[in-house]
Design an enzyme around this catalytic site. Structure first.
Site, PDB file in Angstrom:
ATOM      1  N   HIS A 100      69.988  42.842  40.965  1.00 27.46           N
ATOM      2  CA  HIS A 100      68.817  42.256  41.639  1.00 27.46           C
ATOM      3  C   HIS A 100      69.022  42.221  43.153  1.00 27.46           C
ATOM      4  O   HIS A 100      68.096  42.469  43.920  1.00 27.46           O
ATOM      5  CB  HIS A 100      68.523  40.868  41.075  1.00 27.46           C
ATOM      6  CG  HIS A 100      68.121  40.928  39.632  1.00 27.46           C
ATOM      7  ND1 HIS A 100      66.913  41.450  39.221  1.00 27.46           N
ATOM      8  CD2 HIS A 100      68.801  40.617  38.506  1.00 27.46           C
ATOM      9  CE1 HIS A 100      66.849  41.420  37.901  1.00 27.46           C
ATOM     10  NE2 HIS A 100      67.992  40.924  37.433  1.00 27.46           N
ATOM     11  N   ARG A 109      61.810  49.954  49.031  1.00 28.04           N
ATOM     12  CA  ARG A 109      61.278  49.663  47.696  1.00 28.04           C
ATOM     13  C   ARG A 109      60.452  48.387  47.711  1.00 28.04           C
ATOM     14  O   ARG A 109      59.286  48.358  47.333  1.00 28.04           O
ATOM     15  CB  ARG A 109      62.443  49.502  46.708  1.00 28.04           C
ATOM     16  CG  ARG A 109      62.095  48.834  45.410  1.00 28.04           C
ATOM     17  CD  ARG A 109      63.342  48.236  44.752  1.00 28.04           C
ATOM     18  NE  ARG A 109      63.042  47.593  43.483  1.00 28.04           N
ATOM     19  CZ  ARG A 109      62.817  46.287  43.349  1.00 28.04           C
ATOM     20  NH1 ARG A 109      62.827  45.479  44.383  1.00 28.04           N
ATOM     21  NH2 ARG A 109      62.573  45.788  42.148  1.00 28.04           N
ATOM     22  N   GLY A 133      58.907  43.460  33.838  1.00 32.11           N
ATOM     23  CA  GLY A 133      60.303  43.579  34.279  1.00 32.11           C
ATOM     24  C   GLY A 133      60.442  42.952  35.647  1.00 32.11           C
ATOM     25  O   GLY A 133      60.971  43.553  36.581  1.00 32.11           O
ATOM     26  N   GLU A 156      59.963  39.230  31.747  1.00 30.82           N
ATOM     27  CA  GLU A 156      61.345  39.632  32.000  1.00 30.82           C
ATOM     28  C   GLU A 156      62.177  39.362  30.753  1.00 30.82           C
ATOM     29  O   GLU A 156      62.209  38.245  30.251  1.00 30.82           O
ATOM     30  CB  GLU A 156      61.906  38.859  33.214  1.00 30.82           C
ATOM     31  CG  GLU A 156      63.377  39.048  33.484  1.00 30.82           C
ATOM     32  CD  GLU A 156      63.790  40.523  33.668  1.00 30.82           C
ATOM     33  OE1 GLU A 156      63.103  41.259  34.405  1.00 30.82           O
ATOM     34  OE2 GLU A 156      64.800  40.934  33.039  1.00 30.82           O
ATOM     35  N   GLU A 185      57.320  44.592  24.998  1.00 29.08           N
ATOM     36  CA  GLU A 185      56.742  45.094  23.761  1.00 29.08           C
ATOM     37  C   GLU A 185      56.436  43.962  22.790  1.00 29.08           C
ATOM     38  O   GLU A 185      55.646  44.112  21.860  1.00 29.08           O
ATOM     39  CB  GLU A 185      57.720  46.064  23.065  1.00 29.08           C
ATOM     40  CG  GLU A 185      57.926  47.387  23.781  1.00 29.08           C
ATOM     41  CD  GLU A 185      58.975  47.345  24.898  1.00 29.08           C
ATOM     42  OE1 GLU A 185      59.233  46.248  25.446  1.00 29.08           O
ATOM     43  OE2 GLU A 185      59.520  48.394  25.225  1.00 29.08           O
ATOM     44  N   GLU A 199      58.128  47.795  38.587  1.00 27.32           N
ATOM     45  CA  GLU A 199      59.081  48.687  39.265  1.00 27.32           C
ATOM     46  C   GLU A 199      60.031  49.140  38.170  1.00 27.32           C
ATOM     47  O   GLU A 199      60.968  48.435  37.826  1.00 27.32           O
ATOM     48  CB  GLU A 199      59.798  47.924  40.391  1.00 27.32           C
ATOM     49  CG  GLU A 199      60.515  48.855  41.331  1.00 27.32           C
ATOM     50  CD  GLU A 199      61.843  49.333  40.771  1.00 27.32           C
ATOM     51  OE1 GLU A 199      61.848  50.356  40.036  1.00 27.32           O
ATOM     52  OE2 GLU A 199      62.869  48.692  41.042  1.00 27.32           O
ATOM     53  N   GLU A 208      66.785  55.678  32.041  1.00 27.49           N
ATOM     54  CA  GLU A 208      66.589  54.309  31.507  1.00 27.49           C
ATOM     55  C   GLU A 208      65.339  54.254  30.621  1.00 27.49           C
ATOM     56  O   GLU A 208      65.223  53.400  29.774  1.00 27.49           O
ATOM     57  CB  GLU A 208      66.426  53.217  32.576  1.00 27.49           C
ATOM     58  CG  GLU A 208      67.654  52.885  33.392  1.00 27.49           C
ATOM     59  CD  GLU A 208      67.351  51.847  34.476  1.00 27.49           C
ATOM     60  OE1 GLU A 208      66.649  50.861  34.220  1.00 27.49           O
ATOM     61  OE2 GLU A 208      67.844  52.051  35.599  1.00 27.49           O
TER      62      GLU A 208
HETATM   63  N1  J7C Z   1      60.627  44.041  28.891  1.00 24.08           N
HETATM   64  C1  J7C Z   1      60.895  43.105  29.828  1.00 24.08           C
HETATM   65  N2  J7C Z   1      61.678  43.319  30.890  1.00 24.08           N
HETATM   66  C2  J7C Z   1      62.208  44.550  31.039  1.00 24.08           C
HETATM   67  C3  J7C Z   1      61.968  45.579  30.096  1.00 24.08           C
HETATM   68  C4  J7C Z   1      61.141  45.282  28.986  1.00 24.08           C
HETATM   69  N3  J7C Z   1      60.877  46.186  28.044  1.00 24.08           N
HETATM   70  N4  J7C Z   1      62.639  46.691  30.488  1.00 24.08           N
HETATM   71  C5  J7C Z   1      63.258  46.366  31.632  1.00 24.08           C
HETATM   72  N5  J7C Z   1      63.020  45.088  31.964  1.00 24.08           N
HETATM   73  C6  J7C Z   1      63.504  44.367  33.149  1.00 24.08           C
HETATM   74  C7  J7C Z   1      65.032  44.359  33.299  1.00 24.08           C
HETATM   75  O1  J7C Z   1      65.636  43.262  32.635  1.00 24.08           O
HETATM   76  C8  J7C Z   1      65.193  44.283  34.801  1.00 24.08           C
HETATM   77  O2  J7C Z   1      65.085  42.988  35.311  1.00 24.08           O
HETATM   78  C9  J7C Z   1      64.044  45.149  35.286  1.00 24.08           C
HETATM   79  O3  J7C Z   1      63.054  45.101  34.283  1.00 24.08           O
HETATM   80  C10 J7C Z   1      64.524  46.588  35.376  1.00 24.08           C
HETATM   81  C11 J7C Z   1      64.223  47.278  36.647  1.00 24.08           C
HETATM   82  N6  J7C Z   1      64.872  48.563  36.550  1.00 24.08           N
HETATM   83  C12 J7C Z   1      64.455  49.646  37.178  1.00 24.08           C
HETATM   84  N7  J7C Z   1      65.116  50.747  37.005  1.00 24.08           N
HETATM   85  N8  J7C Z   1      63.429  49.614  37.925  1.00 24.08           N
END
Ligand code: J7C
Length: 420
Positions: A100, A109, A133, A156, A185, A199, A208
């Site tokens: 973070h 960003r 997220g 999140e 989901e 993002e 990812e």
């Molecule tokens: N549901 C909720 N949070 C998510 C999900 C999901 N399916 N997938 C990723 N995250 C959150 C993750 O925990 C992190 O805080 C952020 O989104 C990822 C950001 N990563 C990125 N490559 N932009």
């Protein structure tokens, strides 16, 4: 060259694996395999290359092309069964501050999202927003502070959500922002939203595959005619020189301390050039031609199934003579205005912009090719999602180097695992 099996076992523990994809031996001691082949793995001398046997012939195979035979796995320890999404590890890593801090410190960003919200603050009035997220909640907080949305649902999955709730309260936004801890989901909202902001971008855009979660949430929670932020994304590619990296990893073996270590070069190639190099920062002077945007994704129409295989084609005109060591990739995303529908902000992670935490990704060829002004490089890039490990993919590059003077043509192809 494939070597015949020399001894039977010798106390080795042989493990049965199944080939996930075809692999063509590239000389040396590699073994060609086809999808579905059953192999016996004799040894795992490195994480990337395993010593395996197929029909009595033994050789090296890339570990990422293999999965453990389910029959054998179920006989064994159930703790070896892995989640294809690796969610424990994935969300675990987002439960600490390291990532973070990296994302928030990335000004390009974070400012891009702030700017989109600022540019659209009037249109966001009374709109419902989902921030998928949300991490520490920065985008949701920008929405609540810079506009007057009716509601912001900050979703999140990681344990960071507990802190995000505190940050929302601390900044006096708890009336507008609802933090929902869970996988996007699985969460339920009281209403559909007008804007889905996220993002989600990874290395080479797709790594990812968080984008799958975003598309699923779109289909479930974005109202008809609602807007996605970002609204579109593109992968950009350029043929490049990578002289210092090539020297550091390959030329080095030519004469360290006056000795000839070149027998290690095939090993160096496997170890350093099999996978792409993340965190590469390409100099503009290393770009051998103008970059080309090879893949375009429209966030409003893209389907989850489209992610299995994404392909693009390129045609580069070489603008300076040099050594073609590989390709460098990066991405751009664009946000459309709620008012006019045209692009209002673009986030560009390439060498013409301030470096971002994604930097760029370098794909090294096995053998560099000399190129001259006037030559052209044509070909394609295919991003294939790993059928088992859903956050991973392989990237296949096919290229033709066409000489502008004598009509000579050199053809090449290479598949890079990212990460399995
Ligand atoms: N549901 C909720 N949070 C998510 C999900 C999901 N399916 N997938 C990723 N995250 C959150 C993750 O925990 C992190 O805080 C952020 O989104 C990822 C950001 N990563 C990125 N490559 N932009």
């Amino acid at each position: 060259m494939q070597t015949e099996r020399e001894n039977e076992g010798d106390g080795e523990i042989l493990q049965q694996y199944i080939a996930l994809a075809d692999f063509t031996a590239n000389g040396g001691e590699e073994l060609s395999i086809s999808s579905g082949d059953k192999l016996l793995v004799h040894a795992k001398p490195s994480p990337d290359w395993w010593w395996a046997e197929l029909s009595g012939v033994i050789g090296y195979v890339p570990a990422n092309h293999l999965r453990q035979d389910a029959a054998q796995e179920s006989e064994g320890d159930s703790s070896t069964e892995e989640d294809p999404w690796q969610d424990e590890e994935y969300f675990g890593s987002y439960g600490t501050l390291k990532l973070h801090l990296e994302m928030l410190s990335d000004k390009s960003r974070t400012e891009a999202y702030r700017q989109v919200i600022l540019n659209n603050s009037a249109s966001l009035r009374n709109k419902a927003v989902m921030d998928l997220g949300c991490g520490t909640g920065i985008i949701s907080l920008f929405c609540a502070r810079l506009a007057q949305p009716s509601a912001v649902y900050a979703v999140e999955a990681s344990s960071m959500a507990e802190y995000t709730r505190q940050l929302v309260r601390q900044n006096g936004c708890e009336k507008v922002i609802t933090v929902l801890q869970g996988r996007a989901e699985e969460i339920r909202l009281a209403e559909k939203v007008d804007v889905l902001v996220s993002e989600w971008m990874g290395n080479c855009l797709l790594f990812e595959y968080m984008l799958e979660s975003v598309l699923m949430a779109r289909d479930r929670w974005l109202r008809e005619g609602g807007v996605m932020w970002p609204s579109s994304a593109a992968l950009v590619l350029v043929p490049c020189q990578a002289d210092s990296y090539y020297t550091e990893k390959m030329v080095f073996w030519e004469s360290p301390y006056g000795l000839d270590f070149t027998p290690l070069q095939p090993l160096a190639q496997q170890e350093f050039f099999t996978k792409p190099k993340f965190s590469h920062l390409i100099e503009l002077s290393d770009c051998l031609s103008a970059p080309c945007s090879v893949i375009h994704l429209d966030m409003h129409t893209l389907q989850v199934k489209d992610l299995e295989e994404v392909q693009g084609h390129f045609h580069f005109c070489i603008e300076r003579s040099g050594v073609f060591h590989g390709f460098t990739a990066w991405f751009t995303v664009s946000f459309k205005s709620l008012e006019t529908g045209s692009a209002t902000v673009e986030l560009d992670t390439g060498p013409n912009s301030e470096p971002t935490h994604w930097k760029q990704t370098l794909f090294m060829l096995d053998k560099p090719v000399d190129v001259s002004t006037g030559d052209s490089i044509t070909g394609s890039i295919t991003m294939r999602r790993n059928p088992i490990w859903r956050r991973h993919m392989t990237i296949t590059l096919n290229w033709n180097v066409n000489s502008g003077t004598d009509g000579n043509c050199q053809v090449g192809t290479k598949t890079f695992p990212m990460w399995r």
